[in-house]
Every structure is written in structure tokens, then in C-alpha cells.
Design a protein around this motif. Structure first.
Motif, PDB file in Angstrom:
ATOM      1  N   HIS A 139     -57.698  48.273  73.226  1.00  0.00           N
ATOM      2  CA  HIS A 139     -56.398  48.811  73.617  1.00  0.00           C
ATOM      3  C   HIS A 139     -56.172  50.251  73.145  1.00  0.00           C
ATOM      4  O   HIS A 139     -55.178  50.865  73.500  1.00  0.00           O
ATOM      5  CB  HIS A 139     -55.276  47.908  73.092  1.00  0.00           C
ATOM      6  CG  HIS A 139     -55.203  46.606  73.821  1.00  0.00           C
ATOM      7  ND1 HIS A 139     -55.890  45.495  73.404  1.00  0.00           N
ATOM      8  CD2 HIS A 139     -54.555  46.252  74.951  1.00  0.00           C
ATOM      9  CE1 HIS A 139     -55.657  44.503  74.234  1.00  0.00           C
ATOM     10  NE2 HIS A 139     -54.860  44.932  75.183  1.00  0.00           N
ATOM     11  N   ILE A 140     -57.074  50.799  72.360  1.00  0.00           N
ATOM     12  CA  ILE A 140     -56.894  52.150  71.827  1.00  0.00           C
ATOM     13  C   ILE A 140     -56.754  53.195  72.934  1.00  0.00           C
ATOM     14  O   ILE A 140     -55.845  54.022  72.878  1.00  0.00           O
ATOM     15  CB  ILE A 140     -58.013  52.501  70.829  1.00  0.00           C
ATOM     16  CG1 ILE A 140     -57.794  51.720  69.535  1.00  0.00           C
ATOM     17  CG2 ILE A 140     -58.061  54.004  70.552  1.00  0.00           C
ATOM     18  CD1 ILE A 140     -58.884  51.868  68.514  1.00  0.00           C
ATOM     19  N   PRO A 141     -57.610  53.190  73.981  1.00  0.00           N
ATOM     20  CA  PRO A 141     -57.429  54.208  75.035  1.00  0.00           C
ATOM     21  C   PRO A 141     -56.027  54.160  75.667  1.00  0.00           C
ATOM     22  O   PRO A 141     -55.420  55.211  75.906  1.00  0.00           O
ATOM     23  CB  PRO A 141     -58.502  53.861  76.049  1.00  0.00           C
ATOM     24  CG  PRO A 141     -59.556  53.168  75.269  1.00  0.00           C
ATOM     25  CD  PRO A 141     -58.792  52.393  74.214  1.00  0.00           C
ATOM     26  N   ALA A 142     -55.491  52.982  75.904  1.00  0.00           N
ATOM     27  CA  ALA A 142     -54.154  52.859  76.486  1.00  0.00           C
ATOM     28  C   ALA A 142     -53.100  53.366  75.515  1.00  0.00           C
ATOM     29  O   ALA A 142     -52.119  54.012  75.915  1.00  0.00           O
ATOM     30  CB  ALA A 142     -53.881  51.401  76.874  1.00  0.00           C
ATOM     31  N   LEU A 143     -53.283  53.099  74.224  1.00  0.00           N
ATOM     32  CA  LEU A 143     -52.329  53.572  73.229  1.00  0.00           C
ATOM     33  C   LEU A 143     -52.337  55.086  73.138  1.00  0.00           C
ATOM     34  O   LEU A 143     -51.293  55.729  73.048  1.00  0.00           O
ATOM     35  CB  LEU A 143     -52.658  52.968  71.854  1.00  0.00           C
ATOM     36  CG  LEU A 143     -52.436  51.471  71.696  1.00  0.00           C
ATOM     37  CD1 LEU A 143     -52.992  50.992  70.366  1.00  0.00           C
ATOM     38  CD2 LEU A 143     -50.972  51.125  71.823  1.00  0.00           C
ATOM     39  N   ILE A 144     -53.526  55.672  73.177  1.00  0.00           N
ATOM     40  CA  ILE A 144     -53.635  57.135  73.111  1.00  0.00           C
ATOM     41  C   ILE A 144     -52.971  57.784  74.325  1.00  0.00           C
ATOM     42  O   ILE A 144     -52.256  58.764  74.187  1.00  0.00           O
ATOM     43  CB  ILE A 144     -55.117  57.564  72.991  1.00  0.00           C
ATOM     44  CG1 ILE A 144     -55.643  57.145  71.620  1.00  0.00           C
ATOM     45  CG2 ILE A 144     -55.272  59.059  73.205  1.00  0.00           C
ATOM     46  CD1 ILE A 144     -57.131  57.353  71.442  1.00  0.00           C
ATOM     47  N   GLN A 145     -53.186  57.212  75.491  1.00  0.00           N
ATOM     48  CA  GLN A 145     -52.560  57.756  76.698  1.00  0.00           C
ATOM     49  C   GLN A 145     -51.043  57.696  76.586  1.00  0.00           C
ATOM     50  O   GLN A 145     -50.346  58.599  77.038  1.00  0.00           O
ATOM     51  CB  GLN A 145     -53.010  56.987  77.938  1.00  0.00           C
ATOM     52  CG  GLN A 145     -54.400  57.372  78.370  1.00  0.00           C
ATOM     53  CD  GLN A 145     -54.835  56.635  79.625  1.00  0.00           C
ATOM     54  OE1 GLN A 145     -54.321  55.553  79.926  1.00  0.00           O
ATOM     55  NE2 GLN A 145     -55.788  57.210  80.344  1.00  0.00           N
ATOM     56  N   SER A 165     -62.646  35.356  63.733  1.00  0.00           N
ATOM     57  CA  SER A 165     -61.268  35.739  64.064  1.00  0.00           C
ATOM     58  C   SER A 165     -61.020  37.212  63.760  1.00  0.00           C
ATOM     59  O   SER A 165     -60.402  37.923  64.560  1.00  0.00           O
ATOM     60  CB  SER A 165     -60.268  34.889  63.277  1.00  0.00           C
ATOM     61  OG  SER A 165     -60.364  33.549  63.657  1.00  0.00           O
ATOM     62  N   ILE A 166     -61.517  37.686  62.626  1.00  0.00           N
ATOM     63  CA  ILE A 166     -61.345  39.095  62.249  1.00  0.00           C
ATOM     64  C   ILE A 166     -62.085  40.001  63.232  1.00  0.00           C
ATOM     65  O   ILE A 166     -61.551  41.013  63.690  1.00  0.00           O
ATOM     66  CB  ILE A 166     -61.828  39.334  60.804  1.00  0.00           C
ATOM     67  CG1 ILE A 166     -60.886  38.632  59.823  1.00  0.00           C
ATOM     68  CG2 ILE A 166     -61.934  40.822  60.493  1.00  0.00           C
ATOM     69  CD1 ILE A 166     -61.418  38.534  58.410  1.00  0.00           C
ATOM     70  N   ILE A 167     -63.311  39.623  63.589  1.00  0.00           N
ATOM     71  CA  ILE A 167     -64.089  40.426  64.533  1.00  0.00           C
ATOM     72  C   ILE A 167     -63.389  40.487  65.884  1.00  0.00           C
ATOM     73  O   ILE A 167     -63.262  41.562  66.482  1.00  0.00           O
ATOM     74  CB  ILE A 167     -65.519  39.860  64.679  1.00  0.00           C
ATOM     75  CG1 ILE A 167     -66.306  40.083  63.387  1.00  0.00           C
ATOM     76  CG2 ILE A 167     -66.237  40.488  65.876  1.00  0.00           C
ATOM     77  CD1 ILE A 167     -67.616  39.349  63.329  1.00  0.00           C
ATOM     78  N   LEU A 168     -62.925  39.348  66.374  1.00  0.00           N
ATOM     79  CA  LEU A 168     -62.248  39.315  67.674  1.00  0.00           C
ATOM     80  C   LEU A 168     -60.941  40.105  67.647  1.00  0.00           C
ATOM     81  O   LEU A 168     -60.600  40.783  68.621  1.00  0.00           O
ATOM     82  CB  LEU A 168     -61.997  37.875  68.111  1.00  0.00           C
ATOM     83  CG  LEU A 168     -63.259  37.100  68.490  1.00  0.00           C
ATOM     84  CD1 LEU A 168     -62.925  35.642  68.785  1.00  0.00           C
ATOM     85  CD2 LEU A 168     -63.958  37.734  69.677  1.00  0.00           C
ATOM     86  N   MET A 169     -60.218  40.045  66.546  1.00  0.00           N
ATOM     87  CA  MET A 169     -58.977  40.804  66.430  1.00  0.00           C
ATOM     88  C   MET A 169     -59.293  42.306  66.465  1.00  0.00           C
ATOM     89  O   MET A 169     -58.637  43.077  67.163  1.00  0.00           O
ATOM     90  CB  MET A 169     -58.241  40.456  65.132  1.00  0.00           C
ATOM     91  CG  MET A 169     -56.884  41.136  65.008  1.00  0.00           C
ATOM     92  SD  MET A 169     -55.902  40.562  63.605  1.00  0.00           S
ATOM     93  CE  MET A 169     -57.057  40.550  62.271  1.00  0.00           C
ATOM     94  N   GLY A 170     -60.325  42.732  65.743  1.00  0.00           N
ATOM     95  CA  GLY A 170     -60.720  44.136  65.753  1.00  0.00           C
ATOM     96  C   GLY A 170     -61.166  44.588  67.131  1.00  0.00           C
ATOM     97  O   GLY A 170     -60.819  45.675  67.593  1.00  0.00           O
ATOM     98  N   TYR A 171     -61.910  43.747  67.820  1.00  0.00           N
ATOM     99  CA  TYR A 171     -62.360  44.074  69.173  1.00  0.00           C
ATOM    100  C   TYR A 171     -61.159  44.211  70.113  1.00  0.00           C
ATOM    101  O   TYR A 171     -61.090  45.151  70.907  1.00  0.00           O
ATOM    102  CB  TYR A 171     -63.312  42.986  69.681  1.00  0.00           C
ATOM    103  CG  TYR A 171     -63.716  43.185  71.117  1.00  0.00           C
ATOM    104  CD1 TYR A 171     -64.660  44.153  71.455  1.00  0.00           C
ATOM    105  CD2 TYR A 171     -63.160  42.426  72.132  1.00  0.00           C
ATOM    106  CE1 TYR A 171     -65.032  44.349  72.768  1.00  0.00           C
ATOM    107  CE2 TYR A 171     -63.525  42.619  73.446  1.00  0.00           C
ATOM    108  CZ  TYR A 171     -64.459  43.580  73.765  1.00  0.00           C
ATOM    109  OH  TYR A 171     -64.816  43.778  75.070  1.00  0.00           O
ATOM    110  N   THR A 172     -60.214  43.293  70.013  1.00  0.00           N
ATOM    111  CA  THR A 172     -59.022  43.342  70.864  1.00  0.00           C
ATOM    112  C   THR A 172     -58.247  44.625  70.632  1.00  0.00           C
ATOM    113  O   THR A 172     -57.823  45.291  71.577  1.00  0.00           O
ATOM    114  CB  THR A 172     -58.116  42.117  70.582  1.00  0.00           C
ATOM    115  OG1 THR A 172     -58.878  40.937  70.829  1.00  0.00           O
ATOM    116  CG2 THR A 172     -56.887  42.119  71.459  1.00  0.00           C
TER     117      THR A 172
END
Length: 100
Positions: free
Chosen positions: A91-97, A80-87
Motif C-alpha cells: 500500500h506504500i505507493p498508494a499512500l505516497i500518491q 503473521s508479522i511477515i504478511l502484515m509487513g507485506y500488506t
């Protein structure tokens, strides 16, 4: 049961099993995970006469299931922790934009 046979050498592991979509997925996932999380390095993958051969480096240490206190719930929590981190990472590129 997968029908796989595993041969463990000092610095390599050879997994031999009937060829299937699962064996191809295992190979692709290990290649993709390399450099992202600690996984063995795929040295060679071959399919021949209905069998799949996956030769990989041997990772030193204990398997998680060999440690004291390891339970199925522990595995679910780690996954669950790994999947949450991957998710979040996806989304980081979209957040940065959105910020710039």
C-alpha cells in the motif's frame, strides 16, 4: 506426504518430487522471494517424465524448527508479522500518491 526426496550436498540441495502444481508454485515462490527474504537461490528447475527437479543453493544455519522454544504458535506469529509487513508494503505507493 509429498513424496519428495531431498539430497543435501555441501553447497547445494536437490529436491526431486512428482511433478504437480505444487512443485511449480514452490519454484515460482522461491524465485519471487529471492532478495526479499533469506531463501535459497534456485540454480535450476526442470520437469521431465513426470518428475520435478529443483536444484538450489544450501543456506547455512539452523532451521527454525531446530531452535529451542520453537512451536507451531511461533511459526504462526512469524508468518503473521511477515504478511502484515507485506500488506503494508503493497500500500506504500498508494499512500505516497495521496501525500503528494
Amino acid at each position: 506426504m509429498s513424496g519428495s526426496k531431498i539430497m543435501i550436498f555441501d553447497d547445494m540441495v536437490l529436491k526431486v518430487q512428482p511433478e504437480s502444481e505444487e512443485t511449480e508454485n514452490e519454484y515460482r515462490i522461491m524465485k519471487w522471494l529471492r532478495g526479499k527474504v533469506p531463501v535459497p537461490e534456485v540454480m535450476h528447475y526442470e520437469k521431465e517424465e513426470g518428475m520435478a527437479y529443483l536444484l538450489m543453493t544450501r543456506v547455512q544455519g539452523k532451521q527454525a524448527c531446530q531452535t529451542s522454544g520453537w512451536t507451531l504458535q511461533s511459526a504462526i506469529e512469524v508468518l503473521s508479522i511477515i504478511l502484515m509487513g507485506y500488506t503494508v508494503a503493497m500500500h506504500i505507493p498508494a499512500l505516497i500518491q495521496g501525500i503528494f
